[in-house]
Design a protein around this motif. Structure first.
Motif, mmCIF file in Angstrom:
data_model
loop_
_atom_site.group_PDB
_atom_site.id
_atom_site.type_symbol
_atom_site.label_atom_id
_atom_site.label_comp_id
_atom_site.label_asym_id
_atom_site.label_seq_id
_atom_site.Cartn_x
_atom_site.Cartn_y
_atom_site.Cartn_z
ATOM 1 N N LEU A 1 3.514 18.569 -12.777
ATOM 2 C CA LEU A 1 4.714 19.249 -13.276
ATOM 3 C C LEU A 1 4.721 19.302 -14.803
ATOM 4 C CD1 LEU A 1 7.503 17.908 -10.900
ATOM 5 C CD2 LEU A 1 6.598 20.228 -11.041
ATOM 6 N N GLY A 2 4.304 18.217 -15.444
ATOM 7 C CA GLY A 2 4.242 18.210 -16.900
ATOM 8 C C GLY A 2 3.234 19.203 -17.430
ATOM 9 N N ALA A 3 2.079 19.280 -16.778
ATOM 10 C CA ALA A 3 1.060 20.247 -17.195
ATOM 11 C C ALA A 3 1.550 21.670 -16.987
ATOM 12 C CB ALA A 3 -0.231 20.003 -16.428
ATOM 13 N N ALA A 4 2.250 21.915 -15.874
ATOM 14 C CA ALA A 4 2.788 23.252 -15.616
ATOM 15 C C ALA A 4 3.849 23.613 -16.656
ATOM 16 C CB ALA A 4 3.375 23.317 -14.211
ATOM 17 N N GLY A 5 4.696 22.655 -17.002
ATOM 18 C CA GLY A 5 5.712 22.912 -18.023
ATOM 19 C C GLY A 5 5.097 23.180 -19.385
ATOM 20 N N ARG B 1 0.827 -1.198 0.000
ATOM 21 C CA ARG B 1 0.000 0.000 0.000
ATOM 22 C C ARG B 1 0.863 1.251 0.000
ATOM 23 N NH1 ARG B 1 -4.606 -1.707 4.341
ATOM 24 N NH2 ARG B 1 -5.652 -3.210 2.986
ATOM 25 N N GLU B 2 1.958 1.232 0.734
ATOM 26 C CA GLU B 2 2.858 2.387 0.770
ATOM 27 C C GLU B 2 3.502 2.623 -0.590
ATOM 28 O OE1 GLU B 2 5.714 2.076 3.868
ATOM 29 O OE2 GLU B 2 4.202 1.832 5.412
ATOM 30 N N SER B 3 3.971 1.555 -1.231
ATOM 31 C CA SER B 3 4.597 1.726 -2.545
ATOM 32 C C SER B 3 3.557 2.124 -3.585
ATOM 33 C CB SER B 3 5.328 0.451 -2.964
ATOM 34 O OG SER B 3 4.411 -0.595 -3.205
ATOM 35 N N SER B 4 2.355 1.610 -3.434
ATOM 36 C CA SER B 4 1.289 1.959 -4.355
ATOM 37 C C SER B 4 0.906 3.423 -4.203
ATOM 38 C CB SER B 4 0.070 1.071 -4.117
ATOM 39 O OG SER B 4 -1.003 1.477 -4.932
ATOM 40 N N SER B 5 0.800 3.880 -2.959
ATOM 41 C CA SER B 5 0.431 5.279 -2.735
ATOM 42 C C SER B 5 1.575 6.214 -3.125
ATOM 43 C CB SER B 5 0.021 5.506 -1.284
ATOM 44 O OG SER B 5 1.117 5.326 -0.429
ATOM 45 N N SER B 6 2.824 5.790 -2.905
ATOM 46 C CA SER B 6 3.958 6.643 -3.293
ATOM 47 C C SER B 6 4.092 6.720 -4.806
ATOM 48 C CB SER B 6 5.246 6.151 -2.658
ATOM 49 O OG SER B 6 5.610 4.888 -3.181
ATOM 50 N N SER B 7 3.853 5.602 -5.492
ATOM 51 C CA SER B 7 3.927 5.670 -6.958
ATOM 52 C C SER B 7 2.744 6.460 -7.518
ATOM 53 C CB SER B 7 4.002 4.275 -7.572
ATOM 54 O OG SER B 7 2.940 3.469 -7.156
ATOM 55 N N LEU B 8 1.589 6.390 -6.858
ATOM 56 C CA LEU B 8 0.442 7.181 -7.297
ATOM 57 C C LEU B 8 0.709 8.665 -7.086
ATOM 58 C CD1 LEU B 8 -2.452 7.249 -8.368
ATOM 59 C CD2 LEU B 8 -3.236 7.089 -5.994
ATOM 60 N N SER B 9 1.302 8.993 -5.935
ATOM 61 C CA SER B 9 1.607 10.408 -5.673
ATOM 62 C C SER B 9 2.696 10.912 -6.614
ATOM 63 C CB SER B 9 2.010 10.606 -4.217
ATOM 64 O OG SER B 9 3.212 9.927 -3.944
ATOM 65 N N SER B 10 3.683 10.080 -6.920
ATOM 66 C CA SER B 10 4.717 10.517 -7.866
ATOM 67 C C SER B 10 4.136 10.651 -9.276
ATOM 68 C CB SER B 10 5.908 9.565 -7.854
ATOM 69 O OG SER B 10 5.542 8.293 -8.324
ATOM 70 N N LEU B 11 3.188 9.805 -9.611
ATOM 71 C CA LEU B 11 2.522 9.909 -10.904
ATOM 72 C C LEU B 11 1.712 11.195 -10.994
ATOM 73 C CD1 LEU B 11 1.789 8.477 -13.615
ATOM 74 C CD2 LEU B 11 -0.190 7.560 -12.411
ATOM 75 N N ILE B 12 1.001 11.517 -9.944
ATOM 76 C CA ILE B 12 0.197 12.750 -9.927
ATOM 77 C C ILE B 12 1.094 13.979 -9.953
ATOM 78 C CG2 ILE B 12 -1.359 14.133 -8.492
ATOM 79 C CD1 ILE B 12 -2.700 11.498 -7.658
ATOM 80 N N SER B 13 2.170 13.955 -9.151
ATOM 81 C CA SER B 13 3.076 15.114 -9.147
ATOM 82 C C SER B 13 3.776 15.258 -10.495
ATOM 83 C CB SER B 13 4.089 15.002 -8.011
ATOM 84 O OG SER B 13 4.903 13.856 -8.183
#
Length: 99
Positions: free
Chosen positions: A21-25, A5-17
């Motif tokens: 960042l891509g949208a901002a760029g 669950r921790e790795s899933s939530s961290s990869s989800l948060s990194s995907l969202i961030s």
């Protein structure tokens, strides 16, 4: 199970961030391109405005008319030369046929 669950939530948060960042760029790039195009239009307008005021644009149109007349005269000359070449070729063929 908690590690999953921790790795899933961290990869989800990194995907969202990463998406944020891509949208901002992309937004920044689109904004800079729009600004660059606007600057280019302003510069062209500034280059065009003085010609309207001093009448040099009228000189450009008269020179383009002269160029058009010159090209038409050139085309007529080429057509006349081609007709003369065809006549000479025909005369040579007639002379070759008589012998």
């Amino acid at each position: 199970m908690s590690q999953y669950r921790e790795s899933s939530s961290s990869s989800l948060s990194s995907l969202i961030s990463g998406a944020v960042l891509g949208a901002a760029g992309l937004a920044w790039w689109l904004f800079s391109e729009a600004e660059r195009r606007q600057q280019t239009r302003k510069q062209r307008a500034m280059l065009y405005a003085p010609r309207i005021q001093d009448g040099s644009e009228a000189l450009e149109t008269s020179s383009s008319n002269r160029e058009k007349k010159n090209s038409e005269q050139l085309e007529q000359s080429v057509e006349q030369l081609n007709a003369a070449i065809a006549d000479v070729r025909k005369q040579l063929e007639d002379l070759g046929g008589q012998s």
